[in-house]
Design a protein around this motif. Structure first.
Motif, short mmCIF file in Angstrom:
data_model
loop_
_atom_site.label_atom_id
_atom_site.label_comp_id
_atom_site.label_asym_id
_atom_site.label_seq_id
_atom_site.Cartn_x
_atom_site.Cartn_y
_atom_site.Cartn_z
N GLN A 38 0.75 -1.29 0.11
CA GLN A 38 0.10 -0.06 0.15
C GLN A 38 0.71 1.24 0.07
N TYR A 39 0.22 2.46 -0.35
CA TYR A 39 0.83 3.67 -0.49
C TYR A 39 0.15 4.76 0.18
N GLN A 40 0.84 5.32 0.95
CA GLN A 40 0.35 6.66 1.97
C GLN A 40 -0.90 6.34 2.26
N SER A 41 -1.91 7.40 1.86
CA SER A 41 -3.29 7.09 2.63
C SER A 41 -4.10 6.02 1.88
N GLY A 42 -3.58 5.38 0.98
CA GLY A 42 -4.12 4.38 0.22
C GLY A 42 -5.17 4.57 -0.76
N ALA A 43 -5.39 5.92 -0.79
CA ALA A 43 -6.69 6.27 -1.82
C ALA A 43 -6.43 5.44 -3.10
N GLN A 44 -5.30 5.24 -3.73
CA GLN A 44 -5.21 4.88 -5.03
C GLN A 44 -5.01 3.45 -4.96
N THR A 45 -3.86 2.80 -4.01
CA THR A 45 -3.79 1.56 -4.02
C THR A 45 -4.66 0.64 -3.40
N ARG A 46 -5.47 1.22 -2.77
CA ARG A 46 -6.61 0.54 -2.22
C ARG A 46 -7.72 0.12 -3.29
N ARG A 47 -7.67 0.58 -4.54
CA ARG A 47 -8.61 0.17 -5.46
C ARG A 47 -7.86 -0.83 -6.32
N VAL A 48 -6.69 -1.45 -5.84
CA VAL A 48 -5.92 -2.18 -7.11
C VAL A 48 -6.30 -3.64 -6.23
N ALA A 49 -6.72 -4.66 -6.87
CA ALA A 49 -7.34 -6.16 -6.53
C ALA A 49 -6.04 -6.70 -6.08
N GLU A 50 -5.02 -6.65 -6.43
CA GLU A 50 -3.77 -7.56 -6.40
C GLU A 50 -2.91 -6.92 -5.33
N LEU A 51 -2.94 -5.57 -5.00
CA LEU A 51 -2.66 -5.12 -3.78
C LEU A 51 -3.41 -5.19 -2.65
N ASN A 52 -4.40 -5.20 -2.69
CA ASN A 52 -5.50 -5.35 -1.55
C ASN A 52 -5.29 -6.82 -1.16
N ALA A 53 -4.94 -8.00 -1.97
CA ALA A 53 -5.04 -9.40 -1.74
C ALA A 53 -3.72 -9.43 -0.90
N ALA A 54 -2.60 -8.61 -1.23
CA ALA A 54 -1.48 -8.72 -0.43
C ALA A 54 -1.45 -7.97 0.89
N ALA A 55 -2.18 -6.86 1.04
CA ALA A 55 -2.49 -6.07 2.35
C ALA A 55 -3.80 -5.65 2.38
N PRO A 56 -4.74 -6.48 2.98
CA PRO A 56 -6.25 -6.37 2.70
C PRO A 56 -6.63 -5.14 3.89
N GLY A 57 -5.97 -5.03 4.88
CA GLY A 57 -6.34 -4.13 5.93
C GLY A 57 -5.31 -3.88 6.92
N PRO A 58 -5.68 -3.12 8.02
CA PRO A 58 -4.84 -2.72 9.03
C PRO A 58 -4.59 -3.74 10.15
N PHE A 59 -3.58 -3.73 11.00
CA PHE A 59 -3.33 -4.55 11.90
C PHE A 59 -2.54 -4.05 13.15
N VAL A 60 -2.38 -4.34 14.20
CA VAL A 60 -1.55 -4.06 15.02
C VAL A 60 -0.35 -5.28 15.52
N GLU A 61 0.95 -4.73 15.35
CA GLU A 61 1.78 -5.31 15.41
C GLU A 61 2.44 -5.35 16.97
N LEU A 62 2.53 -6.52 17.77
CA LEU A 62 3.10 -6.53 19.10
C LEU A 62 3.69 -7.51 19.18
N HIS A 63 4.64 -7.49 20.40
CA HIS A 63 5.57 -8.47 21.02
C HIS A 63 4.95 -9.70 21.79
N PRO A 64 5.11 -10.78 21.78
CA PRO A 64 4.46 -11.70 22.52
C PRO A 64 4.34 -11.59 23.91
N ARG A 65 5.43 -10.90 24.60
CA ARG A 65 5.20 -10.76 25.94
C ARG A 65 4.21 -9.73 26.13
#
Length: 695
Positions: free
Chosen positions: A591-618
């Protein structure tokens, strides 16, 4: 369409990778390698390969939209839409004054459009209230570079120098995901025997390539740089002759650094003393070395001082203004460099001239054919402008930006945008911000228009039109021409990009970013020209451009670089009992910046479909969270919810969220708009949050 191959450049990041476009019989556009372009040598990331998908009519706007009586956006003709915009801007100006009208631009606009937008704001509207989203990208590096060297250009040397140096410290940058074709420069560096040090609180794909990965606590990059400079002094590694001959301000900077002894820095940053010593050894061992920063250290309320401290490290060791050495900023947006050079920034005129400089005002006003005294002074910076919407600024013309997703404290910014008396947006797609507008204009994009951009090296490039835009779509230059005409300025806003560039050349002549020796013919025959490139004398040969700056002298009055006497200070918002965890934000590969354009590309959405929270196992264990569980991240500004992604690649005291998505997973709902006092950069990269499982 003719089956013609057009050499051009990618619409996304500041590499501005070369590519070939070929229209196909079915209306699609094929992307091919352009191996002759030296920046990417044919390589493209997924975003570049799929960029033509946004050209398709189903993904983009093809008709002006106006707000109807029942509140819906409905199609309209161009005359009606332009009349509405001109009327809304004129009415606000008449009732509340010129500064009640604002203009907000974007780092993706071509040089021609950025130039025309700044001229439109100051000449047609007479407003000081203009800034752009590039303020959120590299403004702290620009401020620090200007203070130290007298001139800001993202990289003062070409990318091709990176593999030939001895060591690179890469601070807060993840090019493996943000600009993948550039990663080969760092791979080649190591293949050539050089070393790579990556400074990042996360073990990113780039950090995995490093010889040494330093993982400081977010918001402590300033202390880390000062601790390294302390060791440079203590271990006798200062290049005393260089400091004496080419710099000023060393004693004050040295004294400030000596207050940051290694054990103290270890407590602040979490980077151990042995790691600090190893970083200094690796950096100082070869004859040449570089420090490259990106948004990590820059998007802080002390970003200018932080970058200044990394520049200090280069100066003290004689690593600036010498071959294969120096400090550089990895600019993010496609035309982030050119966008800030030619007038859409609140305090600047074309040619990177200061708006407060009487000589600069006189020169530019002469090119524009106006009285210098008629030009307004500096206005608000980007966040301050957005914060003033609906109160001091009541009408806004916005081009190529999506602050509802990309601005800090985004829910507040959305509220301010909704409170405007009038909003007009020019964009390729119906972004989250455009959806709030009174009028939306569908404009051409990269492959449908000709224009210049300036990449992160300061290389001015020609993007060529490769396809015909759909019916109902016009260029931004046509929009500004139509609005200027309706607002009483019939001349001075041509619609042909080359004509605008010719005027830009004259306006920039003699300025720090001098483009006067560059023209479309020259750009069309080669692979770009590095500024400054002044026009030759009457009988002189063309100026070759300036790939490498500062080799003889710095761009200061006396030719000396300036040290910055800076000291560590806490982030604007430190963790406490209520908000015990640090949040940092950034990008993902697809994805790129606010995603306004890349979120309209199926291939890119398949690779990065949405937000997430990355955190440590502890941290996940303390929360009772499992992979994929919905996590609520809460700051003093709001709440965002996204699935958990558990990994040891992040510090236990930190969570990471990408910022490409709107809605409940909008990371910028949380971020802190605390501003750097010099650059006015918001503190995107660190704020205090609490994290809980969203039951």
């Amino acid at each position: 369409m003719q089956n013609t191959v057009t050499p051009t450049h990618c619409p996304y990041c500041a590499l501005q990778c070369g590519m070939n476009l070929t229209p196909a019989a079915d209306g699609t556009v094929e992307v091919g390698e352009r191996a002759d372009f030296p920046v990417n040598r044919g390589a493209l990331c997924g975003k570049g390969r799929t960029a033509p998908a946004v050209l398709a009519s189903g993904a983009r706007l093809t008709s002006p939209l106006v707000r109807s009586a029942d509140g819906a956006l409905v199609p309209a003709g161009w005359d009606e839409a332009l009349d509405r915009i001109a009327g809304g801007l004129a009415r606000t100006r008449a009732e509340r004054g010129a500064d009640a009208v604002g203009v907000f631009g974007g780092g993706g606009l071509t040089n021609e459009k950025a130039y025309a937008l700044g001229k439109f704001a100051r000449v047609v509207l007479g407003t000081s209230q203009i800034d752009y989203n590039g303020r959120f990208c590299m403004s702290s590096a620009a401020a620090a570079g200007t203070k130290a060297f007298g001139l800001d250009r993202g990289l003062p040397f070409p990318l091709e120098d990176i593999p030939r140096t001895g060591c690179v410290i890469l601070v807060g940058s993840n090019p493996a995901e943000t600009m993948p074709p550039s990663l080969r420069y760092f791979t080649e560096l190591r293949e050539n025997g050089g070393t790579l040090i990556v400074v990042d609180p996360r073990r990113t794909r780039t950090a995995e390539q490093a010889d040494l990965h330093l993982a400081p606590r977010p918001g402590t990059d300033l202390a880390l740089a000062l601790g390294m400079l302390h060791l440079v002094v203590a271990e006798g590694r200062v290049d005393e002759r260089y400091v004496e001959e080419r710099t000023a301000g060393w004693e004050e900077a040295r004294a400030a650094a000596m207050a940051h002894w290694p054990e103290y820095v270890e407590r602040i940053t979490g980077v151990s003393v042995p790691e600090l010593r190893e970083a200094v050894r690796l950096f100082c061992a070869p004859e040449a070395a570089m420090v490259l920063t990106a948004r990590g250290p820059e998007q802080q309320a002390k970003g200018t001082d932080t970058v200044g401290a990394w520049i200090n490290l280069c100066l003290a060791t004689g690593r600036a203004g010498r071959p294969l050495s120096g400090y550089g900023c990895l600019t993010g947006q496609g035309n982030g460099q050119g966008g800030r050079e030619h007038g859409q920034k609140a305090d600047q005129l074309p040619g990177y001239r200061r708006l407060t400089d009487p000589a600069a005002r006189l020169h530019v006003a002469g090119v524009w054919g106006v009285d210098p005294d008629s030009l307004p002074g500096p206005g608000r910076s980007a966040y301050e402008l957005l914060d003033a919407l609906g109160t001091d600024v009541r009408a806004l013309l916005l081009m190529g930006s999506n602050p509802v997703v990309s601005a800090p404290r985004a829910a507040h910014v959305e509220e301010r945008i909704r409170s405007l008396d009038f909003l007009a947006v020019c964009d390729v797609v119906l972004s989250e911000t455009a959806a709030l507008a009174d009028v939306v204009l569908p404009v051409t994009q990269w492959a449908e228009e000709t224009g210049t951009t300036t990449n992160l090296e300061g290389r001015v490039l020609l993007r060529r039109r490769a396809v015909t835009p759909p019916d109902g779509v016009r260029g931004d230059l046509e929009v500004l021409h139509g609005l200027a005409d309706r607002l009483g300025v019939e001349k001075g806003f041509p619609t042909e990009p080359e004509e605008v560039f010719e005027e830009l050349r004259r306006a920039s002549a003699g300025g720090p970013a001098d483009y006067s020796g560059i023209d479309y013919r020259r750009l069309g025959e080669g692979n770009g020209v590095f500024w400054p490139c002044p026009a030759p004398g009457a009988d002189g040969p063309p100026h070759p451009g300036t790939p490498r700056l500062f080799l003889d002298r710095f761009a200061t009055g006396d030719g000396r670089a300036r040290f910055a006497a800076v000291a560590h200070r806490p982030s604007a918002e430190e963790p406490d009992e209520a908000y015990p965890v640090l949040l940092t934000t950034g990008r993902v590969l697809a994805q790129y910046q606010s995603g306004a354009q890349t979120r309209r590309v199926a291939e890119l959405n398949a690779a990065a479909p949405g937000p997430f929270v990355e955190l440590h196992p502890r941290l996940a264990a303390r929360l009772g969270a499992a992979e994929g569980d919905p996590l609520a991240v809460v700051s003093r500004r709001g709440r965002a919810v996204a699935p958990a992604r558990i990994t040891t690649d992040i510090r236990p005291d930190t969570v990471f969220m990408p910022f490409h998505w709107p809605g409940e997973g909008r990371a910028n709902t949380l971020t802190n708009p605390a501003l750097d006092p010099t650059s006015r950069m918001p503190e995107f990269k660190v704020c205090a949050v609490r994290v809980e499982v969203a039951r």
